[in-house]
Scaffold this motif. Structure first.
Motif, PDB file in Angstrom:
ATOM      1  N   CYS A  64       5.817  -1.494   8.600  1.00 45.68           N
ATOM      2  CA  CYS A  64       4.460  -0.478   8.666  1.00 45.68           C
ATOM      3  C   CYS A  64       3.148  -1.632   8.460  1.00 45.68           C
ATOM      4  O   CYS A  64       3.110  -2.581   7.934  1.00 45.68           O
ATOM      5  N   ALA A  66       0.264  -0.540   7.995  1.00 44.08           N
ATOM      6  CA  ALA A  66      -0.980   0.175   7.166  1.00 44.08           C
ATOM      7  C   ALA A  66      -1.150  -0.880   5.805  1.00 44.08           C
ATOM      8  O   ALA A  66      -2.282  -1.095   5.367  1.00 44.08           O
ATOM      9  N   ARG A  67       0.059  -1.301   5.207  1.00 41.31           N
ATOM     10  CA  ARG A  67      -0.123  -1.999   4.113  1.00 41.31           C
ATOM     11  C   ARG A  67      -0.621  -1.696   2.984  1.00 41.31           C
ATOM     12  O   ARG A  67      -1.605  -2.347   2.344  1.00 41.31           O
ATOM     13  N   CYS A  68      -0.599  -0.484   2.641  1.00 43.67           N
ATOM     14  CA  CYS A  68      -1.410   0.149   1.314  1.00 43.67           C
ATOM     15  C   CYS A  68      -1.001  -0.669   0.089  1.00 43.67           C
ATOM     16  O   CYS A  68       0.195  -1.091  -0.052  1.00 43.67           O
ATOM     17  N   PHE A  70      -0.444   0.185  -2.766  1.00 36.70           N
ATOM     18  CA  PHE A  70       0.155   0.918  -4.112  1.00 36.70           C
ATOM     19  C   PHE A  70       1.666   1.022  -3.499  1.00 36.70           C
ATOM     20  O   PHE A  70       2.442   1.605  -4.278  1.00 36.70           O
ATOM     21  N   CYS A  71       2.150   0.394  -2.270  1.00 36.36           N
ATOM     22  CA  CYS A  71       3.370   0.888  -1.627  1.00 36.36           C
ATOM     23  C   CYS A  71       4.397  -0.401  -1.764  1.00 36.36           C
ATOM     24  O   CYS A  71       4.020  -1.565  -1.287  1.00 36.36           O
ATOM     25  N   PHE A  73       7.527  -0.082  -0.574  1.00 37.42           N
ATOM     26  CA  PHE A  73       8.556   0.329   0.318  1.00 37.42           C
ATOM     27  C   PHE A  73       8.507  -0.239   1.674  1.00 37.42           C
ATOM     28  O   PHE A  73       9.309  -0.940   2.036  1.00 37.42           O
ATOM     29  N   TYR A  74       7.227  -0.629   1.990  1.00 36.06           N
ATOM     30  CA  TYR A  74       7.069  -1.040   3.582  1.00 36.06           C
ATOM     31  C   TYR A  74       7.334  -2.656   3.560  1.00 36.06           C
ATOM     32  O   TYR A  74       7.276  -3.349   2.671  1.00 36.06           O
ATOM     33  N   GLY A 110       7.391   3.966   7.956  1.00 37.06           N
ATOM     34  CA  GLY A 110       6.191   3.274   8.170  1.00 37.06           C
ATOM     35  C   GLY A 110       5.675   3.660   9.615  1.00 37.06           C
ATOM     36  O   GLY A 110       5.984   4.170  10.571  1.00 37.06           O
ATOM     37  N   HIS A 111       4.422   3.029   9.567  1.00 32.03           N
ATOM     38  CA  HIS A 111       3.535   2.648  11.037  1.00 32.03           C
ATOM     39  C   HIS A 111       3.897   1.587  11.662  1.00 32.03           C
ATOM     40  O   HIS A 111       3.503   0.382  11.717  1.00 32.03           O
ATOM     41  N   LYS A 191      -5.439   3.900   7.406  1.00 33.54           N
ATOM     42  CA  LYS A 191      -4.450   4.856   7.969  1.00 33.54           C
ATOM     43  C   LYS A 191      -4.650   6.160   8.096  1.00 33.54           C
ATOM     44  O   LYS A 191      -4.444   6.990   9.004  1.00 33.54           O
TER      45      LYS A 191
END
Ligand code: SF4
Length: 399
Positions: A64, A66-68, A70-71, A73-74, A110-111, A191
């Motif tokens: 991904c 985007a790299r938020c 709070f995530c 997972f990516y 993910g993106h 995003k």
């Protein structure tokens, strides 16, 4: 207005505004909030039926851009831990889902700049060809926006192409809190801004799709911003009527850049209850037992929820951030019935499909959640080589 006066208007079936919602959320006892939410739930669902769906939450890629913050997972582009699932792997997951009575895939990821729109279209078509009745609840608004940017096509056209290929409905992921101040702090305004998220849903509803709406709370937002989020969803629902359900879950901080602490169970129940009161035009509210555990999930049925969500066979995102609750159909039904409700299986449109499937035929117990990919499995699916990659590392691995 006093808390008593606001409670009186709720009991009288009147709509509450921002100030009243905030007053209740901050000042009412948890008992009163639950009582009011239960009253509204019972008005909308008088038959004491609590529904659930059997589906599988598959995350087709964890790569991904985007790299938020709070995530957990990516993985960034080029990471050795990044994966994209192959069509065959996804077919196998569908076979397993159908074997336990499942009716759809919740497909999100993910993106990934190396997975173009045509990959999704080919995947959806291939799934529909093999499993014509199986439903695809896929691609949250930020993923649709990512595909729109990647393909340089407007969002309505991307949605049309996906619908043509087999998309049935859109999950409400990526909403977090629909207030741009919060989204900036969470590094997720890139995003999708609040307006962009709502716009994808508006287009999806106009195109005839039903969607869900979500809220991830417990990061940096204020109480006012939680209420604002709910009011923005209510306004779009007034306009289109396209949301089938609302799901709130608490931020899971483990292994994230943002870190922090997790909201409590009482915060969850209060938030669920106020959502039931504000979202007077939403029929269905799901209990988020995946983040709260079975016991709080069961208690949710007294705080406004009328649905236990999904019998989850697989989960990757919440587990990456530290929560890993698992309930198969037997457990979900036990929780519903012990709370005094009648358990019914449904589809994404909340049409009743029947009673518990394990009472109709023998199905395997699912006592552990599957993962998208086993750790360390670095296979690159054969068909991925047929699609153009955008990143340097993607181009290298496909040479
Ligand atoms: S939340 Fe979604 S968009 Fe954000 S980093 Fe994680 S996978 Fe990417």
């Amino acid at each position: 207005m006093t808390i008593d006066q606001i409670a009186h208007s709720v009991r009288a079936g009147e709509r509450i505004g921002a100030g009243e919602a905030l007053e209740l959320y901050r000042g009412a006892t948890t008992g009163l909030l639950g009582q009011l939410a239960d009253l509204v739930r019972a008005r909308k669902h008088p038959g004491r039926v609590v529904t659930y769906i059997i589906d599988r939450n598959v995350n087709y890629t964890n790569v991904c851009v985007a790299r938020c913050n709070f995530c957990a997972f990516y993985r960034p582009v080029g990471s050795p831990e990044g994966y994209v699932l192959g069509f065959d792997e996804i077919f196998r997951k569908i076979d397993e889902t159908i074997a336990v009575g499942g009716v759809q895939l919740l497909l999100q990821g993910g993106h990934n700049p190396d997975v173009p729109l045509t990959w999704y279209e080919d995947l959806f078509r291939a799934i529909k060809q093999r499993y014509p009745a199986f439903k695809l609840h896929a691609l949250s608004p930020p993923e649709v926006i990512h595909l729109s940017r990647l393909s340089r096509l407007p969002v309505p056209l991307v949605l049309d192409r996906l619908i043509h290929a087999g998309l049935d409905s859109v999950p409400g992921g990526g909403a977090e809190i629909l207030v741009d101040r919060v989204r900036k702090l969470l590094h997720c305004d890139g995003k999708a801004t609040s307006d962009e998220w709502l716009d994808v849903m508006r287009h999806a509803h106009h195109a005839g799709l039903r969607t869900t709406a979500t809220m991830m709370y417990g990061t940096v937002e204020t109480d006012e911003e939680r209420i604002e989020h709910l009011l923005r969803l209510r306004a779009l629902q007034d306009e289109t009527g396209g949301f089938t359900a609302f799901i709130a879950w608490s931020y899971q901080p483990e292994h994230t850049e943002l870190a922090g602490t997790e909201a409590t169970g009482v915060d969850y129940l209060r938030t669920l209850a106020i959502a039931r009161l504000v979202l007077d035009n939403f029929d269905n509210l799901q209990a988020s037992w995946v983040t709260q555990g079975g016991k709080v999930g069961q208690l949710s049925l007294a705080y406004g929820a009328n649905d236990m969500g999904s019998v989850m066979l697989e989960e990757n995102v919440v587990r990456a951030a530290g929560a890993s609750y698992c309930m198969d159909e037997v457990e979900i039904v036990r929780n519903i019935e012990d709370a005094g409700f009648v358990a019914r299986r449904r589809n994404m449109h909340y049409e009743i499909l029947g009673g518990p499937i394990f009472r109709e035929r023998q199905v395997p117990r699912m006592l552990e959640l599957a993962t998208s990919r086993e750790a360390g499995d670095l296979r690159v699916p054969e068909e991925l080589r047929l699609y153009p990659a955008r990143s340097r590392s993607g181009k290298t691995t496909r040479m």
